[in-house]
Design a protein around this motif. Structure first.
Motif, PDB file in Angstrom:
ATOM      1  N   SER A  61     -11.235  10.386  -2.664  1.00  0.00           N
ATOM      2  CA  SER A  61     -11.520   9.166  -3.153  1.00  0.00           C
ATOM      3  C   SER A  61     -11.505   9.423  -4.522  1.00  0.00           C
ATOM      4  O   SER A  61     -11.988  10.574  -4.226  1.00  0.00           O
ATOM      5  CB  SER A  61     -12.372   8.476  -1.242  1.00  0.00           C
ATOM      6  OG  SER A  61     -13.651   8.905  -2.511  1.00  0.00           O
TER       7      SER A  61
ATOM      8  N   SER B  97      -9.394  -3.627   4.529  1.00  0.00           N
ATOM      9  CA  SER B  97      -8.418  -3.629   3.527  1.00  0.00           C
ATOM     10  C   SER B  97      -8.368  -1.200   3.055  1.00  0.00           C
ATOM     11  O   SER B  97      -7.562  -0.691   3.510  1.00  0.00           O
ATOM     12  CB  SER B  97      -8.011  -3.709   2.550  1.00  0.00           C
ATOM     13  OG  SER B  97      -7.359  -3.037   1.292  1.00  0.00           O
ATOM     14  N   ILE B  98      -9.701  -1.218   3.537  1.00  0.00           N
ATOM     15  CA  ILE B  98     -10.036   0.518   3.342  1.00  0.00           C
ATOM     16  C   ILE B  98      -9.080   1.203   4.252  1.00  0.00           C
ATOM     17  O   ILE B  98      -8.393   2.790   3.948  1.00  0.00           O
ATOM     18  CB  ILE B  98     -11.670   0.842   3.517  1.00  0.00           C
ATOM     19  CG1 ILE B  98     -12.247  -0.046   2.237  1.00  0.00           C
ATOM     20  CG2 ILE B  98     -11.806   1.967   3.661  1.00  0.00           C
ATOM     21  CD1 ILE B  98     -13.879  -0.275   2.513  1.00  0.00           C
TER      22      ILE B  98
ATOM     23  N   SER C 148      -5.033   0.673   3.931  1.00  0.00           N
ATOM     24  CA  SER C 148      -4.595   1.776   3.372  1.00  0.00           C
ATOM     25  C   SER C 148      -4.774   2.796   2.914  1.00  0.00           C
ATOM     26  O   SER C 148      -4.021   3.663   2.700  1.00  0.00           O
ATOM     27  CB  SER C 148      -5.732   1.678   1.255  1.00  0.00           C
ATOM     28  OG  SER C 148      -7.109   1.807   1.700  1.00  0.00           O
ATOM     29  N   ILE C 149      -5.562   3.627   4.032  1.00  0.00           N
ATOM     30  CA  ILE C 149      -5.943   4.342   4.112  1.00  0.00           C
ATOM     31  C   ILE C 149      -4.635   5.164   5.448  1.00  0.00           C
ATOM     32  O   ILE C 149      -3.514   6.553   5.014  1.00  0.00           O
ATOM     33  CB  ILE C 149      -6.724   5.521   4.523  1.00  0.00           C
ATOM     34  CG1 ILE C 149      -8.383   5.341   3.857  1.00  0.00           C
ATOM     35  CG2 ILE C 149      -6.708   6.706   5.291  1.00  0.00           C
ATOM     36  CD1 ILE C 149      -9.566   5.104   4.762  1.00  0.00           C
TER      37      ILE C 149
ATOM     38  N   SER D  17     -19.414   0.528   0.668  1.00  0.00           N
ATOM     39  CA  SER D  17     -17.813  -0.256   0.914  1.00  0.00           C
ATOM     40  C   SER D  17     -17.821   1.334   1.562  1.00  0.00           C
ATOM     41  O   SER D  17     -16.476   0.942   3.319  1.00  0.00           O
ATOM     42  CB  SER D  17     -17.744   0.117   0.455  1.00  0.00           C
ATOM     43  OG  SER D  17     -17.363  -0.957  -0.865  1.00  0.00           O
TER      44      SER D  17
ATOM     45  N   PRO E  60      -8.116   5.505  -1.436  1.00  0.00           N
ATOM     46  CA  PRO E  60      -9.303   4.470  -1.562  1.00  0.00           C
ATOM     47  C   PRO E  60     -10.455   4.269  -3.124  1.00  0.00           C
ATOM     48  O   PRO E  60     -10.466   5.669  -3.392  1.00  0.00           O
ATOM     49  CB  PRO E  60     -10.021   4.178  -0.635  1.00  0.00           C
ATOM     50  CG  PRO E  60     -10.273   5.142  -0.583  1.00  0.00           C
ATOM     51  CD  PRO E  60      -9.135   5.992  -0.282  1.00  0.00           C
TER      52      PRO E  60
ATOM     53  N   PHE F  51     -13.272   3.404  -4.509  1.00  0.00           N
ATOM     54  CA  PHE F  51     -14.680   2.609  -3.952  1.00  0.00           C
ATOM     55  C   PHE F  51     -15.513   1.744  -5.615  1.00  0.00           C
ATOM     56  O   PHE F  51     -15.622   3.332  -6.094  1.00  0.00           O
ATOM     57  CB  PHE F  51     -15.174   3.113  -3.187  1.00  0.00           C
ATOM     58  CG  PHE F  51     -14.522   3.391  -1.843  1.00  0.00           C
ATOM     59  CD1 PHE F  51     -14.510   2.048  -1.377  1.00  0.00           C
ATOM     60  CD2 PHE F  51     -14.621   4.430  -1.827  1.00  0.00           C
ATOM     61  CE1 PHE F  51     -13.685   3.360   0.193  1.00  0.00           C
ATOM     62  CE2 PHE F  51     -13.900   4.997  -0.387  1.00  0.00           C
ATOM     63  CZ  PHE F  51     -12.916   3.948   0.651  1.00  0.00           C
TER      64      PHE F  51
ATOM     65  N   GLN G 144     -10.422  -1.177  -3.784  1.00  0.00           N
ATOM     66  CA  GLN G 144     -11.749  -1.688  -2.567  1.00  0.00           C
ATOM     67  C   GLN G 144     -12.743  -1.670  -3.112  1.00  0.00           C
ATOM     68  O   GLN G 144     -13.993  -1.522  -2.426  1.00  0.00           O
ATOM     69  CB  GLN G 144     -11.476  -0.145  -1.400  1.00  0.00           C
ATOM     70  CG  GLN G 144     -10.480   0.406  -0.820  1.00  0.00           C
ATOM     71  CD  GLN G 144      -9.593  -1.322  -0.530  1.00  0.00           C
ATOM     72  OE1 GLN G 144      -9.887  -1.886  -0.290  1.00  0.00           O
ATOM     73  NE2 GLN G 144      -8.128  -0.653  -0.335  1.00  0.00           N
TER      74      GLN G 144
ATOM     75  N   PHE H 279       1.083  -1.752  -0.180  1.00  0.00           N
ATOM     76  CA  PHE H 279       0.283  -0.114   0.055  1.00  0.00           C
ATOM     77  C   PHE H 279       0.935   1.036  -0.074  1.00  0.00           C
ATOM     78  O   PHE H 279       0.309   2.287  -0.693  1.00  0.00           O
ATOM     79  CB  PHE H 279      -1.093  -0.063   1.104  1.00  0.00           C
ATOM     80  CG  PHE H 279      -2.075  -1.368   0.931  1.00  0.00           C
ATOM     81  CD1 PHE H 279      -2.492  -1.736   0.366  1.00  0.00           C
ATOM     82  CD2 PHE H 279      -2.716  -1.225   2.652  1.00  0.00           C
ATOM     83  CE1 PHE H 279      -3.308  -2.382  -0.187  1.00  0.00           C
ATOM     84  CE2 PHE H 279      -3.547  -2.604   2.643  1.00  0.00           C
ATOM     85  CZ  PHE H 279      -3.723  -3.179   0.921  1.00  0.00           C
TER      86      PHE H 279
ATOM     87  N   CYS I 230      -5.597   2.411  -3.609  1.00  0.00           N
ATOM     88  CA  CYS I 230      -5.763   1.134  -3.530  1.00  0.00           C
ATOM     89  C   CYS I 230      -7.203   0.425  -4.071  1.00  0.00           C
ATOM     90  O   CYS I 230      -8.427   1.181  -3.995  1.00  0.00           O
ATOM     91  CB  CYS I 230      -5.406   0.890  -1.916  1.00  0.00           C
ATOM     92  SG  CYS I 230      -3.675   1.410  -1.896  1.00  0.00           S
TER      93      CYS I 230
ATOM     94  N   CYS J 159      -2.161   5.682   0.958  1.00  0.00           N
ATOM     95  CA  CYS J 159      -2.949   5.081  -0.183  1.00  0.00           C
ATOM     96  C   CYS J 159      -4.026   6.194  -0.576  1.00  0.00           C
ATOM     97  O   CYS J 159      -5.467   5.022   0.118  1.00  0.00           O
ATOM     98  CB  CYS J 159      -2.718   3.754  -0.645  1.00  0.00           C
ATOM     99  SG  CYS J 159      -3.094   3.174  -2.051  1.00  0.00           S
TER     100      CYS J 159
END
Length: 577
Positions: A474, A439-440, A443-444, A457, A450, A452, A429, A421, A427, A448
């Motif tokens: 995002s 993983s959300i 990654s934050i 999500s 996200p 969506f 998701q 990440f 990243c 990274c």
């Protein structure tokens, strides 16, 4: 002779003076003992005056405890929105001095709000001048001073029978069918400290202290231990603005999800609700000030049939729990649920550890445009993971793929996950077994951005913790556009201007304190609010609004736990078919 008369006259005057003084003292004593308020009638600091027949009637009425379910004690008439309010009976009066704000609601069995006075013998005559409601006659046992920094923030924690929490930790070997959860319950639920054969590799990726191999289902334990250090705890439930129920619901149902019938899965929830409903604290708002934390997704607590093959327990469908608020790592479609962040691997004990980590994330070079860490979901026909993986594989120059296939341990290695990440700008998701992913938050944490594909999500889930403007932190790509092959992920991300990407990454890095849980053993972060702090604040605001509605006669009733079919629609966007 004249001198004798003068002396006699002087003695007579002195006798008269003593008589007057003695009489005045006796009158003063009588007034003081019989009606002290008459001496105080000239004082009116906030111009709030009550006239009542008998003080005892008021105090007795405040102790009445006959309240129907789903309602607060009966409120007084609407003329409480006045500053100069005159209530007259039999020409007797009491003047009450109060501050401009009403006393907090006294949480306890059968108690009325502190700003309510009711008496069948009291006649009303009002002149409305002023808006703030007055306080009732002070109750020093249950009144909170306005200077109290915890006013409106007190939380009472039930001391539950051990079977609902402590006994589960003692039986940690059997909490999950395929995983020994005992190591993950160590360090107050944070799990083992992260170590590596090469300390240089660990230090290069993670920096200083505060890193643990935290299990994604351990939130209940972490939250409970954080709550034990909450500075506004109270042992007096009548002062509490909210009541915390430390039931480890996720750990409890997790041990029975496979190979057990529904009666076993529901045993603890049924017993808990019976225990709660017999508590005096429950009868104050009939559970609407109660909350619990679920370390699993909310769907695991909403089984809708009695078929043994159906998933989960029916905890949140029990009559009592419909009045409670569930904080879980993912909410479902019901209105009495709120999602809060999954636990990450980072649990700092000092604010300096957070700022140092943020500084490191800003300096990183990120060679990959985007990355995906996960496995396909062929059993779910509507899932787009296979397509996401395919697009990543066809764009090896821009995408880093970490396959979390059965038997692979790359996705279970915190160092490997954080390394991937940290090397990526975006990243991906997509939904997996459910709408959200741990993983959300990993990654934050790595800075990274996200990407969506479904509003369920993130955007409609973590409304307390995420920014209200999704485009600031995002990227959103409709999953239908992926299914219909209308969009190529790499082309979409490459079109975003560099300045916009940098601004988004900065917002993501600023969000880091809001999505991590500080070490429960530490006193807390100095000035930053972490995920726990924000969750508690959001919960208190929710209960406060509910209490106001109930006091105003706007009982939420069934709406408190209402099915909202449009909850997962994209905010501000029409549903796309």
């Amino acid at each position: 002779m004249e001198k004798t008369q003068w002396i006699a006259g002087g003695n007579k005057c002195r006798n008269h003076l003593w008589f007057v003084l003695t009489a005045s003292f006796l009158i003063f004593l009588v007034l003081t003992c019989t009606d002290y308020s008459s001496l105080n009638s000239g004082r009116n600091f906030n111009r709030v005056t009550y006239f009542i027949t008998n003080l005892q009637i008021v105090t007795q009425d405040q102790d009445q405890n006959h309240h129907p379910p789903n309602s607060l004690p009966p409120a007084a008439s609407t003329d409480f929105l006045a500053s100069d309010q005159t209530r007259t009976t039999n020409n007797s009066s009491i003047t009450i001095t109060s501050k401009s704000t009403p006393a907090p609601y006294s949480v306890g069995q059968g108690r009325q709000p502190n700003n309510v006075i009711s008496s069948n013998k009291t006649k009303m005559a009002t002149s409305v001048i002023y808006t703030p409601p007055p306080q009732a006659i002070p109750n020093t046992k249950h009144q909170i001073s306005d200077s109290d920094s915890c006013s409106g923030r007190y939380i009472y924690v039930y001391d539950l029978p051990k079977r609902f929490n402590q006994d589960l930790l003692k039986n940690c070997h059997s909490l999950h069918k395929w995983t020994d959860m005992c190591p993950y319950m160590s360090n107050m639920g944070l799990g083992p400290k992260l170590t590596d054969k090469s300390s240089k590799r660990r230090d290069r990726l993670l920096g200083g202290k505060g890193w643990f191999a935290t299990n994604q289902f351990s939130l209940e334990v972490i939250f409970h231990n954080r709550m034990k250090k909450y500075k506004c705890l109270t042992n007096d439930s009548s002062l509490a603005s909210a009541i915390f129920v430390p039931f480890y619901a996720g750990l409890d149902v997790g041990q029975y999800l496979w190979d057990y019938n529904t009666s076993i899965r529901d045993a603890s929830p049924l017993e808990l609700m019976k225990w709660l409903s017999n508590r005096p604290e429950w009868k104050t708002m009939w559970g609407k000030d109660h909350f619990l934390v679920g370390g699993r997704i909310a769907w695991d607590f909403r089984r809708q049939t009695e078929d043994d093959s159906a998933w989960g327990s029916k905890l949140m469908f029990l009559p009592e729990s419909k009045n409670m608020t569930l904080l879980s790592i993912e909410s479902s479609l019901w209105s009495n649920e709120q999602a809060i962040p999954y636990p990450t691997y980072f649990h700092p004990s000092k604010e300096s550890q957070v700022s140092e980590w943020q500084r490191r994330m800003r300096k990183l070079k990120r060679p990959y445009l985007f990355t995906f860490a996960g496995a396909p979901r062929p059993e779910y026909k509507e899932n787009i993971r296979d397509m996401v993986i395919s697009q990543c594989q066809s764009s090896t120059k821009h995408c880093k793929l970490v396959g979390c296939y059965h038997g692979a341990n790359k996705c279970d290695d915190p160092l490997n996950v954080m390394k991937v990440f940290q090397s990526s700008v975006f990243c991906l998701q997509p939904s997996g077994d459910s709408f959200t992913r741990r993983s959300i938050f990993d990654s934050i944490l790595a800075g990274c951005i996200p990407v969506f594909f479904h509003p369920g999500s993130a955007y409609v889930q973590y409304t307390w913790h995420f920014l209200s403007s999704p485009s600031k932190y995002s990227v959103f790509i409709f999953e239908n556009d992926i299914k219909e092959k209308k969009v190529m992920i790499n082309e979409t991300l490459l079109r975003i201007p560099k300045a916009k990407v940098e601004a988004m990454r900065e917002e993501v890095i600023r969000m880091i304190p809001r999505i991590i849980y500080a070490d429960p053993r530490a006193p807390g972060l100095e000035t930053l609010e972490d995920a726990f702090d924000i969750a508690v604040k959001g919960l208190l605001d929710k209960v406060k609004k509910t209490r106001w509605d109930m006091e105003a006669g706007r009982d939420p009733g069934n709406a408190f736990s209402q099915l909202k079919g449009t909850k997962f629609d994209m905010p501000g966007t029409k549903r796309r078919e």
